[in-house]
Design a protein around this motif. Structure first.
Motif, PDB file in Angstrom:
ATOM      1  N   VAL A 170       0.840  -1.199   0.000  1.00  0.00           N
ATOM      2  CA  VAL A 170       0.000   0.000   0.000  1.00  0.00           C
ATOM      3  C   VAL A 170       0.871   1.243   0.000  1.00  0.00           C
ATOM      4  N   LEU A 171       0.443   2.255  -0.767  1.00  0.00           N
ATOM      5  CA  LEU A 171       1.048   3.581  -0.724  1.00  0.00           C
ATOM      6  C   LEU A 171      -0.082   4.597  -0.780  1.00  0.00           C
ATOM      7  N   LEU A 172      -0.355   5.225   0.366  1.00  0.00           N
ATOM      8  CA  LEU A 172      -1.389   6.255   0.461  1.00  0.00           C
ATOM      9  C   LEU A 172      -0.718   7.555   0.885  1.00  0.00           C
ATOM     10  N   GLY A 173      -0.608   8.501  -0.020  1.00  0.00           N
ATOM     11  CA  GLY A 173       0.032   9.766   0.303  1.00  0.00           C
ATOM     12  C   GLY A 173       1.530   9.624   0.435  1.00  0.00           C
ATOM     13  N   ASP A 174       2.132  10.499   1.250  1.00  0.00           N
ATOM     14  CA  ASP A 174       3.567  10.457   1.470  1.00  0.00           C
ATOM     15  C   ASP A 174       3.941   9.235   2.301  1.00  0.00           C
ATOM     16  N   VAL A 175       5.240   8.917   2.291  1.00  0.00           N
ATOM     17  CA  VAL A 175       5.715   7.780   3.067  1.00  0.00           C
ATOM     18  C   VAL A 175       5.505   8.071   4.551  1.00  0.00           C
ATOM     19  N   PRO A 176       4.716   7.244   5.256  1.00  0.00           N
ATOM     20  CA  PRO A 176       4.520   7.509   6.679  1.00  0.00           C
ATOM     21  C   PRO A 176       5.715   7.013   7.475  1.00  0.00           C
ATOM     22  N   GLY A 177       6.300   7.872   8.272  1.00  0.00           N
ATOM     23  CA  GLY A 177       7.461   7.504   9.063  1.00  0.00           C
ATOM     24  C   GLY A 177       8.001   8.723   9.782  1.00  0.00           C
ATOM     25  N   HIS A 178       8.804   8.476  10.791  1.00  0.00           N
ATOM     26  CA  HIS A 178       9.379   9.578  11.559  1.00  0.00           C
ATOM     27  C   HIS A 178      10.331  10.374  10.674  1.00  0.00           C
ATOM     28  N   PRO A 179      10.210  11.704  10.635  1.00  0.00           N
ATOM     29  CA  PRO A 179      11.055  12.489   9.713  1.00  0.00           C
ATOM     30  C   PRO A 179      12.537  12.400  10.007  1.00  0.00           C
ATOM     31  N   ASP A 180      12.938  12.038  11.238  1.00  0.00           N
ATOM     32  CA  ASP A 180      14.353  11.942  11.577  1.00  0.00           C
ATOM     33  C   ASP A 180      14.945  10.565  11.293  1.00  0.00           C
ATOM     34  N   ARG A 181      14.134   9.633  10.841  1.00  0.00           N
ATOM     35  CA  ARG A 181      14.646   8.289  10.565  1.00  0.00           C
ATOM     36  C   ARG A 181      15.295   8.258   9.186  1.00  0.00           C
ATOM     37  N   THR A 182      16.343   7.488   9.043  1.00  0.00           N
ATOM     38  CA  THR A 182      17.016   7.378   7.751  1.00  0.00           C
ATOM     39  C   THR A 182      16.236   6.459   6.822  1.00  0.00           C
ATOM     40  N   VAL A 183      16.526   6.570   5.536  1.00  0.00           N
ATOM     41  CA  VAL A 183      15.840   5.747   4.545  1.00  0.00           C
ATOM     42  C   VAL A 183      16.114   4.265   4.803  1.00  0.00           C
ATOM     43  N   ARG A 184      17.363   3.924   5.004  1.00  0.00           N
ATOM     44  CA  ARG A 184      17.711   2.523   5.249  1.00  0.00           C
ATOM     45  C   ARG A 184      17.148   2.048   6.584  1.00  0.00           C
ATOM     46  N   GLY A 185      17.220   2.898   7.620  1.00  0.00           N
ATOM     47  CA  GLY A 185      16.667   2.508   8.909  1.00  0.00           C
ATOM     48  C   GLY A 185      15.172   2.281   8.848  1.00  0.00           C
ATOM     49  N   HIS A 186      14.465   3.099   8.055  1.00  0.00           N
ATOM     50  CA  HIS A 186      13.015   2.919   7.914  1.00  0.00           C
ATOM     51  C   HIS A 186      12.696   1.572   7.261  1.00  0.00           C
ATOM     52  N   LEU A 187      13.423   1.233   6.210  1.00  0.00           N
ATOM     53  CA  LEU A 187      13.175  -0.040   5.539  1.00  0.00           C
ATOM     54  C   LEU A 187      13.542  -1.224   6.428  1.00  0.00           C
ATOM     55  N   ARG A 188      14.643  -1.118   7.164  1.00  0.00           N
ATOM     56  CA  ARG A 188      15.031  -2.215   8.061  1.00  0.00           C
ATOM     57  C   ARG A 188      14.002  -2.397   9.176  1.00  0.00           C
ATOM     58  N   MET A 189      13.421  -1.297   9.647  1.00  0.00           N
ATOM     59  CA  MET A 189      12.370  -1.399  10.661  1.00  0.00           C
ATOM     60  C   MET A 189      11.154  -2.126  10.098  1.00  0.00           C
ATOM     61  N   LEU A 190      10.779  -1.813   8.859  1.00  0.00           N
ATOM     62  CA  LEU A 190       9.636  -2.486   8.241  1.00  0.00           C
ATOM     63  C   LEU A 190       9.949  -3.947   7.941  1.00  0.00           C
ATOM     64  N   CYS A 191      11.220  -4.264   7.667  1.00  0.00           N
ATOM     65  CA  CYS A 191      11.602  -5.666   7.490  1.00  0.00           C
ATOM     66  C   CYS A 191      11.330  -6.460   8.763  1.00  0.00           C
ATOM     67  N   ALA A 192      11.689  -5.881   9.906  1.00  0.00           N
ATOM     68  CA  ALA A 192      11.430  -6.560  11.174  1.00  0.00           C
ATOM     69  C   ALA A 192       9.940  -6.709  11.432  1.00  0.00           C
ATOM     70  N   ALA A 193       9.147  -5.706  11.041  1.00  0.00           N
ATOM     71  CA  ALA A 193       7.703  -5.793  11.255  1.00  0.00           C
ATOM     72  C   ALA A 193       7.056  -6.838  10.363  1.00  0.00           C
ATOM     73  N   ALA A 194       7.541  -6.966   9.134  1.00  0.00           N
ATOM     74  CA  ALA A 194       6.953  -7.923   8.192  1.00  0.00           C
ATOM     75  C   ALA A 194       7.549  -9.307   8.307  1.00  0.00           C
ATOM     76  N   GLY A 195       8.631  -9.467   9.071  1.00  0.00           N
ATOM     77  CA  GLY A 195       9.246 -10.775   9.222  1.00  0.00           C
ATOM     78  C   GLY A 195      10.033 -11.236   8.018  1.00  0.00           C
ATOM     79  N   VAL A 196      10.622 -10.298   7.281  1.00  0.00           N
ATOM     80  CA  VAL A 196      11.431 -10.653   6.116  1.00  0.00           C
ATOM     81  C   VAL A 196      12.895 -10.427   6.451  1.00  0.00           C
ATOM     82  N   PRO A 197      13.815 -11.070   5.749  1.00  0.00           N
ATOM     83  CA  PRO A 197      15.243 -10.872   6.032  1.00  0.00           C
ATOM     84  C   PRO A 197      15.647  -9.418   5.882  1.00  0.00           C
ATOM     85  N   VAL A 198      16.596  -8.995   6.704  1.00  0.00           N
ATOM     86  CA  VAL A 198      16.993  -7.600   6.707  1.00  0.00           C
ATOM     87  C   VAL A 198      17.712  -7.210   5.423  1.00  0.00           C
ATOM     88  N   ARG A 199      18.284  -8.177   4.717  1.00  0.00           N
ATOM     89  CA  ARG A 199      18.950  -7.864   3.450  1.00  0.00           C
ATOM     90  C   ARG A 199      17.967  -7.374   2.396  1.00  0.00           C
TER      91      ARG A 199
END
Length: 637
Positions: free
Chosen positions: A78-107
């Protein structure tokens, strides 16, 4: 495959519903577009499909509604509007956080960064991303768990032509691999270029559901786009020539210096402008929407403009005749040549805006517009208790708020301890905790409560997980992870605070104020219980009231409101009291616990028997009950 049946939003007051009985299908292996003007109900329809908004109707994703899918993020991206996330989080850190939430490998995060062309920007903060970068990251977040279906709300809004081409190439590649793609747009030409099927909405109702070929025949037709500072004169001349030659030409004024000419060609319009010495800034063939975007030039208005043009021509014929060989040859002739080739010669305001956006993200323009999709991944279907814990650890450590709060607590506690020691009349336990009697809570407890409130408050303020519902804040596993991380953080903060205060007191006043008290065990239990309890109160209150401010207010309310109430109840007249409860509790457990465990149990009982301890326990019980109640209500609905 997506099957939407009878989508209807709840109406507000006397207004009609934003979406009224909309049904359609989006098939696998195809790109489907929801087309409509602003306010047509496209976004509301998507939110109803994703169960993010209350209403009627049901939507099946490959035969199952979203609430029946165990891991929705793996089924629907899903993509609704802008990317929802904390503005101080890095791009890579945001994706790694979502990897942990979805249960997918961090790579997977690095694979997505490479695919969407953000490898060089992986350490950039979300707040610094341009519109094009944000769209790329949003698509990367949607593709992260390798979903079968993509649902995107106006993904090309504000993008340059090259970025839009790249985006539609990615969506087409996903559909070619057998996935389902559904996105919304307000541009009919964009829908015709990118879609296989177009579903048109108007004022919340379904007005057409067509294959793209039929849509192009019935909704689109060629036109000539013209920009000129003398648009009114040119429109009058074109209308006059059409009446004279009995040709079916429609001239539409679209505001400012813009014209749309239907039923003519660039060559004919360019020749008319050249013959009458009219400067042209743009002349290009386009595909126009047949919808009511503007009113055509009426015959009366054309006659009036024609008369004004004739008068103006008679007054300025000599001056224009002398300039025609100079400026007109340099400006009108190239416009005509460009018009015959079907390309614009000038730059519109919208084009200039797009160019500015393109320049702001020019480091993305080198990316391949037809980049391959990331490889599929294998994800275990069994639930793992470590996923929400990994998510919470990455969420808490991904931004500097926690570290800054901890540093502020340590500095404030040390200064408060030094001042209390200078003034005297403060017991050693309160001195080490930097807790003056005038304050309801020590700095460490307030800091722990603030960090606990932020743990849930950020989920609602920057809802990185709410759109795809892969891990929503109402899940009990996520609550348990937040309580564990908050307790560990509070315990660390409590130990560091006492240690720093003792060290500063020793440096300033010597060893006298830093001696270990005789009853250190019970004091340590009370101290850690207070700090951890405040952290848990912040977590639960922010989860119940969906706000960081409410979570911190609940922590402060314990000593200010709940403690006086508990004291009044305990000190009031009663037939029986609970005096001697710790001693009787120890008598109940006559057997010897391993490693002297009965001592710790007795210490816990004494802590709870205190007014602050009992008030905190009461508050935590009430907040946990409220949280469980709201969780059950949301699941029942």
């Amino acid at each position: 495959m997506i099957q939407a049946f009878g989508l209807t939003s709840n109406s507000r007051k006397d207004l009609p519903p934003a979406v009224d009985d909309v049904s359609f299908e989006a098939h696998a292996g195809r790109v489907t577009v929801l087309l409509g003007a602003q306010g047509a109900g496209k976004t509301t329809a998507l939110r109803l499909m994703l169960e993010l908004q209350q209403g009627r109707g049901i939507t099946y994703f490959r035969g199952r509604p979203l609430h029946r899918i165990a891991y929705p993020s793996r089924e629907v991206g899903v993509l609704l509007g802008d990317v929802p996330g904390h503005p101080d989080r890095t791009v890579r850190g945001h994706l790694r956080m979502l990897c942990a939430a979805a249960g997918v490998p961090v790579r997977r995060a690095d694979e997505i960064l490479e695919v969407v062309g953000l490898v060089s920007l992986r350490d950039e903060r979300l707040a610094t991303l341009s519109r094009g970068m944000d769209r790329r990251l949003g698509l990367g977040c949607a593709l992260l768990p390798d979903p079968h279906t993509l649902v995107l709300d106006d993904p090309a809004d504000g993008l340059s032509a090259r970025e839009s081409q790249w985006l539609y190439g990615m969506l087409r590649a996903h559909s070619d691999q057998g996935g389902t793609v559904l996105f919304t747009t307000t541009d009919a030409k964009e829908a015709a270029r990118a879609a296989d099927r177009v579903v048109t909405l108007d004022k919340g109702r379904l007005v057409a559901d067509q294959e793209v070929g039929e849509f192009a025949r019935t909704r689109l037709r060629p036109r000539v786009a013209v920009r000129s500072p003398h648009a009114a004169r040119l429109a009058a001349l074109l209308a006059k020539e059409a009446r004279t030659t009995r040709r079916s030409v429609e001239v539409v004024r679209e505001g400012g210096n813009r014209l749309s000419v239907y039923g003519s060609t660039c060559a004919a319009v360019g020749e008319t402008a050249f013959r009458h010495g009219i400067l042209v800034h743009q002349l290009a063939d386009e595909i126009g929407d047949m919808g009511p975007v503007a009113e055509p030039l009426s015959p009366d208005a054309a006659d009036m403009a024609d008369m004004a043009d004739m008068a103006d021509t008679a007054d300025t014929a000599g001056a224009r005749q002398g300039a025609q060989s100079g400026d007109t040859e340099r400006e009108a002739a190239p416009s005509q040549a460009a018009g015959e080739a079907g390309t614009p010669t000038g730059t519109s305001e919208g084009d200039a805006h797009a160019q500015r956006r393109a320049r702001s993200s020019e480091n993305l323009e080198t990316a391949d517009p037809l980049s391959p999709l990331p490889p599929p991944i294998s994800v275990r279907s069994a639930p793992s208790p470590l996923r929400p814990l990994r998510y919470e650890l990455r969420r808490a450590a991904g931004i500097g708020t926690g570290f800054l709060t901890g540093a502020a607590v340590l500095v404030t506690s040390a200064l408060t301890a030094v001042l209390l020691a200078a003034f005297g009349h403060t017991s050693q336990p309160r001195l080490l905790a930097a807790w003056p009697r005038e304050l309801p809570l020590p700095p460490a407890a307030l800091g722990a409560g603030l960090l606990g409130a932020l743990a849930f408050g950020d989920e609602f303020r920057h809802p990185a997980l709410a759109a795809d519902r892969g891990t929503v804040p109402r899940r009990l596993g996520l609550l348990a992870a937040k309580l564990v991380v908050a307790a560990a953080t509070a315990l660390l903060l409590a130990v560091l605070t006492v240690g720093c205060d003792a060290e500063v007191l020793y440096l300033v006043y010597g060893r006298e104020l830093t001696e270990v008290p005789a009853d250190w065990l019970s004091l340590s239990a009370s101290w850690t219980g207070l700090v951890v309890g405040c952290a848990w109160a912040g977590v639960l209150a922010a989860g119940v009231f969906r706000s960081t401010t409410a979570g911190l207010a609940a922590v402060v309310a314990v000593p200010i409101l709940v403690v006086p109430l508990v004291q009044k109840v305990l000190e009031g007249p009663s037939v029986r009291t609970a005096a001697g409860f710790p001693a009787r509790l120890r008598e109940v457990f006559l057997l010897q616990w391993p490693f002297g465990g009965e001592r710790y149990l007795s210490a816990v009982a004494r802590v709870i028997a205190q007014p602050v301890g009992s008030a905190l326990a009461l508050s935590l019980t009430a907040l946990l009950s409220a949280y469980l109640l709201t969780t059950l209500r949301s699941r029942v609905r």
